[in-house]
Scaffold this active site. Structure first.
Site, PDB file in Angstrom:
ATOM      1  N   ASP A   1       0.831  -1.192   0.000  1.00 11.78           N
ATOM      2  CA  ASP A   1       0.000   0.000   0.000  1.00 11.78           C
ATOM      3  C   ASP A   1       0.877   1.258   0.000  1.00 11.78           C
ATOM      4  OD1 ASP A   1      -2.708   1.187   0.387  1.00 11.78           O
ATOM      5  OD2 ASP A   1      -1.793   1.943   2.230  1.00 11.78           O
TER       6      ASP A   1
ATOM      7  N   GLU B   1       1.304  -0.309  -5.071  1.00 11.30           N
ATOM      8  CA  GLU B   1       0.113   0.519  -5.307  1.00 11.30           C
ATOM      9  C   GLU B   1       0.542   1.987  -5.389  1.00 11.30           C
ATOM     10  OE1 GLU B   1      -3.441   2.927  -3.796  1.00 11.30           O
ATOM     11  OE2 GLU B   1      -1.725   2.447  -2.553  1.00 11.30           O
TER      12      GLU B   1
END
Ligand code: GLC
Length: 648
Positions: free
Chosen positions: A283, A325
């Site tokens: 993330d 990401e």
């Protein structure tokens, strides 16, 4: 370090963990020998100047060896099988769905009973949104983690997750989960101890006694959530310090200049790897390294850190691919695949956020030229890496592609984005889209867009207006948007609910911990009575589901959709039509998408532009065969239609 010192370190560590002489162990030993100098180089680029650099490097090697020794035989066999393939994740056989377990089916134990629904659709890959402990009203959808190893009660237990993983493996599903690397919840044990004044844990974060450094940082750092969480620092009353909080004020940024933080988080990565995760979604990797005087995004050392993680994973748990990401500018996203000597040695997968946003751009403007302009960057993706291609996910749609791409298509970048924001928030005249602006920054006028696939394609308005013709147009738009993202290759990723035409859910406005974040409008609570109607093609749900299902089944039949650097964009001489050619072996496929609300005409020359002279073309979508016409004759695409034509 001298080669003999590496050798000694490896041998001593291996002895400590009792690594035997099985085939898997030998292969591991060879990988470690092969990678150790690279590991050391990367590590020293980050931590070479740290007083305890050598100690933590030894710990890093121990972590790798311990992870291998704890890895189950089943996972070691899966690793082997994946290594035998030429990059398993490039295949046209992988189609995923991203979902919140609680909102989709209640909890982890219920998920197996929903697999037939997903299998029937053509899904064989799941991205389960964050599952680990996260405070209920300060959660950011699970992206504020207070314990990386304990499953949040509402989902079940770690045992439930382990059982689910075994079940998914038996059913032939791949699994992706997140590691939230950039920050922890302020309720995480480390943050709690930092608040209580423990210097050791304060060094895990960026903490400052006065505003001097925070102000200096702020002068060059953009804001991520300017409405809900303005600024990048939060005052903590308990320890009387300013803490860096780039996202929400309850998400404390980890300090990766501290090698101990790196080792702790590497251990968490390996904990997930040894659960049996196929793809680890890292993330927000763009943010993991901070440096005064910069935007604190996409810094060279953020890449070094990711490369170091990649090397560690390649040695200890090689079957687990890494997804970065990075939702940043196109020229920055591409760097997460690695550059120079590290080309294809960083993240294996990245979100094709540029392509996704440009499909929304084309849908609103009916003009595909900005999308075409962007391809010169997107095509730089190296062999052996792939995209997640998608139309919607749990986040907002950012319009972060470069101004020059917009200018190249003849538009003014500011006016162009203004139009898109008005179009999708439904505020511009005649727009059928029903979305909302997210993270509006009054200082820069920047904003992103929230809304479900269906609502942004006009379905919500069409249903409210009871307008059957408008419903049909919305279904065509949804299908074409999905078609382009599926046929462009890479891992197709659907967002749950989109397969059944879910429109925006406004109930978040009444929920504590959600009402300030309109991304919740596109994170539906699944109603299984509604989802059962997907079997009836007289319903809107059924029409969308059947189309999605057919698209996925066509995709799986066509090896040329595999992501082998086998895509060439066409210039159809019609600004409304985007198109590319995919080839593999003898297969030659033309994929064309009409973003116009009118019929579009393209000459048959388009099919010869690349030098191929097809005689007949078979369209897998309409199941029609066409005799290729003369260069000055036309092939006709109805509004919002597409074709997937194989040269015969
Ligand atoms: C990622 C997630 C997003 C979250 C942010 C902070 O971008 O996708 O939902 O808010 O990271 O963790």
């Amino acid at each position: 370090m001298h080669p003999s010192a590496f050798e000694r370190l490896i041998n001593e560590t291996i002895l400590k963990f009792n690594i035997a002489a099985t085939e898997a162990d030998k292969a591991f030993y060879e990988r470690l020998q092969l990678h150790i100098s690279l590991l050391s180089d990367l590590y020293n680029t980050l931590y070479g100047g740290h007083p305890e650099a050598a100690l933590f490097f030894n710990q890093l090697i121990e972590t790798i060896v311990e992870t291998h020794s704890n890895r189950s035989v089943i996972l070691k066999n899966i690793d082997d099988a994946k290594l035998q393939k030429d990059y398993w994740f490039l295949s046209n056989h992988i189609a995923g769905m991203s979902l919140y377990v609680d909102r989709f089916c209640g909890n982890l134990q219920n998920l197996p009973s929903k697999l037939p629904y997903l299998k029937n659709l053509g899904i064989n890959f799941l991205h389960l949104m964050p599952l680990f402990k996260s405070p209920a009203t300060e959660s950011d959808g699970g992206y504020a983690v207070s314990n990386f190893r304990e499953v949040e009660e509402k989902f079940g237990t770690l045992k439930d997750l382990q059982q689910l993983i075994t079940h998914l493996q038996q059913e032939g599903f791949y699994l992706m989960i997140d590691i939230v690397l950039n920050h922890t919840s302020h309720h995480h044990e480390w943050a709690q101890k930092a608040k209580a004044g423990e210097k050791h844990y304060q060094d895990y974060y960026y903490m400052f006694q006065d505003r001097n450094l925070p102000d200096a940082f702020e002068s060059t750092m953009p804001e991520i959530f300017p409405e809900a969480a303005p600024g990048n620092f939060t005052w903590n009353e308990e320890c009387q310090q300013w803490v860096m909080t780039v996202f929400h004020n309850y998400q404390w940024d980890l300090n990766y200049t501290n090698p101990q933080v790196f080792i702790e988080m590497l251990n968490n990565i390996f904990f997930y790897a040894n659960l049996g995760i196929d793809v680890l979604r890292i993330d927000a990797p763009a943010f993991i390294w901070k440096q005064l005087g910069t935007t604190c995004q996409n810094l060279p050392k953020a890449h070094t850190l990711l490369r170091l993680i990649k090397q560690c994973v390649a040695v200890a748990t090689p079957g687990m691919a890494l997804l970065g990401e990075a939702i940043v500018a196109p020229t920055e996203i591409i760097k997460y695949f690695g550059t120079d000597n590290y080309t294809a040695k960083e993240c294996d997968v990245a979100y094709n956020a540029t392509q996704m946003a440009l499909q929304w751009d084309a849908l609103a403007t009916t003009d595909t030229r900005v999308m075409l302009a962007a391809q010169e960057i997107l095509l730089q993706k190296p062999y052996g890496t792939t995209w997640i291609n998608y139309t919607r996910c749990h986040d907002d749609i950012g319009l972060g592609y470069d101004d020059w791409m917009i200018n190249k298509a003849g538009f003014n970048a500011y006016e162009h984005r203004k139009f898109l924001k008005e179009y999708y928030s439904g505020s511009s005249y005649n727009s059928p889209a029903r979305g909302a602006l997210f993270a509006v920054n009054p200082k820069t006028q920047d904003a992103r867009i929230s809304g479900t696939l269906a609502s942004l394609c006009g379905l919500e308005k069409a249903i409210n207006d009871n307008d059957a013709a408008a419903v049909t147009i919305a279904v065509s738009k949804i299908t074409m948007m999905q078609a382009q993202s599926f046929f462009i290759g890479g891992i197709s990723m659907l967002f749950y609910g989109d397969e059944a035409g879910y429109t925006n859910d406004y109930s978040y406005l009444n929920e504590e911990g959600k009402s300030y974040d309109n991304r919740w409008m596109h994170r539906p609570l699944v109603n299984w009575q509604k989802n059962e109607t997907v079997n009836n093609t007289d319903t809107v749900e059924g029409r969308i589901y059947a189309n999605t299902q057919r698209l996925l089944s066509i995709r799986k039949q066509l090896p040329a959709i595999g992501d082998y650097k086998n895509i060439q964009w066409l210039t159809p001489h019609n600004i409304h039509v985007a198109g590319f050619v995919r080839s593999y072996g003898n297969q030659y496929l033309y994929c064309l998408f009409n973003y116009n609300n009118q019929t579009s005409f393209i000459t048959w020359y388009v099919f010869k532009e690349t030098g191929k002279q097809p005689v007949t073309l078979y369209d897998y979508w309409t199941e029609e065969e066409y005799a290729v016409g003369r260069d000055d004759e036309y092939f006709v695409l109805p509004p919002y239609s597409f074709c997937v034509m194989e040269a015969r």
